[in-house]
Design a protein around this motif. Structure first.
Motif, PDB file in Angstrom:
ATOM      1  N   ILE A   6       0.876  -1.172   0.000  1.00 22.05           N
ATOM      2  CA  ILE A   6       0.000   0.000   0.000  1.00 22.05           C
ATOM      3  C   ILE A   6       0.911   1.218   0.000  1.00 22.05           C
ATOM      4  O   ILE A   6       1.949   1.234   0.678  1.00 22.05           O
ATOM      5  CB  ILE A   6      -0.917   0.021   1.229  1.00 22.05           C
ATOM      6  N   GLY A   7       0.554   2.223  -0.763  1.00 21.97           N
ATOM      7  CA  GLY A   7       1.407   3.406  -0.840  1.00 21.97           C
ATOM      8  C   GLY A   7       0.601   4.675  -0.954  1.00 21.97           C
ATOM      9  O   GLY A   7      -0.633   4.671  -0.986  1.00 21.97           O
ATOM     10  N   ARG A   8       1.338   5.779  -1.024  1.00 23.67           N
ATOM     11  CA  ARG A   8       0.730   7.102  -1.161  1.00 23.67           C
ATOM     12  C   ARG A   8       1.355   7.811  -2.364  1.00 23.67           C
ATOM     13  O   ARG A   8       2.573   7.910  -2.466  1.00 23.67           O
ATOM     14  CB  ARG A   8       0.944   7.921   0.116  1.00 23.67           C
ATOM     15  N   PRO A  32       6.342   2.116   5.021  1.00 27.33           N
ATOM     16  CA  PRO A  32       6.311   0.730   5.492  1.00 27.33           C
ATOM     17  C   PRO A  32       4.883   0.215   5.705  1.00 27.33           C
ATOM     18  O   PRO A  32       4.021   0.945   6.167  1.00 27.33           O
ATOM     19  CB  PRO A  32       7.073   0.791   6.810  1.00 27.33           C
ATOM     20  N   CYS A  33       4.677  -1.048   5.333  1.00 25.08           N
ATOM     21  CA  CYS A  33       3.391  -1.711   5.504  1.00 25.08           C
ATOM     22  C   CYS A  33       3.539  -2.823   6.537  1.00 25.08           C
ATOM     23  O   CYS A  33       4.547  -3.543   6.532  1.00 25.08           O
ATOM     24  CB  CYS A  33       2.901  -2.299   4.185  1.00 25.08           C
ATOM     25  N   ALA A  52      -1.419  -3.144   6.510  1.00 23.61           N
ATOM     26  CA  ALA A  52      -1.853  -1.878   7.108  1.00 23.61           C
ATOM     27  C   ALA A  52      -0.808  -0.811   6.806  1.00 23.61           C
ATOM     28  O   ALA A  52       0.396  -1.079   6.845  1.00 23.61           O
ATOM     29  CB  ALA A  52      -2.035  -2.035   8.616  1.00 23.61           C
ATOM     30  N   PHE A  53      -1.278   0.410   6.502  1.00 19.05           N
ATOM     31  CA  PHE A  53      -0.358   1.479   6.092  1.00 19.05           C
ATOM     32  C   PHE A  53      -0.901   2.835   6.541  1.00 19.05           C
ATOM     33  O   PHE A  53      -2.106   3.048   6.578  1.00 19.05           O
ATOM     34  CB  PHE A  53      -0.188   1.469   4.567  1.00 19.05           C
ATOM     35  N   CYS A  79      -5.089   2.803   6.862  1.00 23.74           N
ATOM     36  CA  CYS A  79      -5.496   2.055   5.669  1.00 23.74           C
ATOM     37  C   CYS A  79      -5.199   0.572   5.834  1.00 23.74           C
ATOM     38  O   CYS A  79      -4.059   0.207   6.142  1.00 23.74           O
ATOM     39  CB  CYS A  79      -4.791   2.596   4.430  1.00 23.74           C
ATOM     40  N   ILE A  80      -6.195  -0.257   5.611  1.00 28.29           N
ATOM     41  CA  ILE A  80      -6.027  -1.705   5.674  1.00 28.29           C
ATOM     42  C   ILE A  80      -6.591  -2.294   4.382  1.00 28.29           C
ATOM     43  O   ILE A  80      -7.727  -2.030   4.017  1.00 28.29           O
ATOM     44  CB  ILE A  80      -6.740  -2.314   6.899  1.00 28.29           C
ATOM     45  N   ARG A  81      -5.767  -3.069   3.691  1.00 34.55           N
ATOM     46  CA  ARG A  81      -6.170  -3.688   2.432  1.00 34.55           C
ATOM     47  C   ARG A  81      -5.728  -5.149   2.407  1.00 34.55           C
ATOM     48  O   ARG A  81      -4.784  -5.526   3.092  1.00 34.55           O
ATOM     49  CB  ARG A  81      -5.542  -2.963   1.227  1.00 34.55           C
TER      50      ARG A  81
END
Length: 209
Positions: A6-8, A32-33, A52-53, A79-81
């Motif tokens: 997961i990123g931004r 980091p995730c 999670a991120f 954020c959780i994916r």
């Protein structure tokens, strides 16, 4: 092996290759995730890894969310994916960063596109619009006639018309990883990525057929 993060989205720039060509890239803060949960076929019916991120203040989360993260001593994250994988090679509580990917990998980047609000057919679907002359006054950008007057006497579902534009899940497919900065957790992928700056995106390795 899990090759997903997961990123931004940070923004776009260009990188010069060794032969001098300029390549347009999008910079993504990848990680980091934290591995917040591992799902198995025996317990959950399918195999997946939950990441999670995005660390936030504890007051930004509910007690249920905080309790879920506390099981593995993880900090409060927003954020959780989930990433579907066949072979799980990570454990709950582990930390993943940009070095999951390598230069030259091909990835799919998933994000929410920018919302454009309520738009007409010219902007939304690139309709030509009506003629500018011969008495035309107030329907220059209108869609024109929509349905038959007699049979079936209605407009078919799915017909293109005015409506909400953008703010949808979009996938940019098969983007090449140009740069991996392990120290700053940065990924540079060739091309554009959906969403605004600082928007959350999912980065997944392209599935080989």
């Amino acid at each position: 092996m899990l090759k997903g993060l997961i990123g931004r989205k940070i923004g776009m720039t260009q990188i010069f290759e060794e032969d001098g060509t300029a390549t347009p890239v999008t910079l993504i803060e990848a990680g980091p995730c934290y591995v917040s949960m591992v799902k198995t076929i025996e317990l959950d019916g399918y195999s997946a890894v939950q990441l999670a991120f995005g660390e936030v203040k504890p007051k930004r989360l509910t007690r249920g969310q905080l309790g879920h993260l506390k099981k593995n001593d993880l900090p409060p994250v927003k954020c959780i994916r989930e990433f579907r994988v066949k072979d799980i090679d990570v454990k709950e509580g582990e930390t993943l960063s940009a070095d999951v990917f390598e230069k030259g990998d091909h990835v799919d980047v998933i994000g929410i596109s920018k919302g454009r609000g309520f738009a007409g057919v010219v902007k939304r679907y690139h309709f030509k619009g009506g003629p500018r002359t011969h008495g035309q006054s107030d329907r220059l950008r209108g869609p024109g006639s929509l349905g038959a007057g007699t049979t079936p006497g209605r407009v078919f579902k799915g017909k293109r018309g005015p409506g909400r534009m953008g703010n949808q899940r979009v996938t940019s497919s098969n983007l090449r990883v140009i740069l991996v900065d392990k120290e700053r957790n940065l990924l540079a992928v060739n091309g554009s990525v959906p969403g605004p700056k600082r928007g959350i995106v999912m980065i997944k390795e392209v599935r080989k057929q």
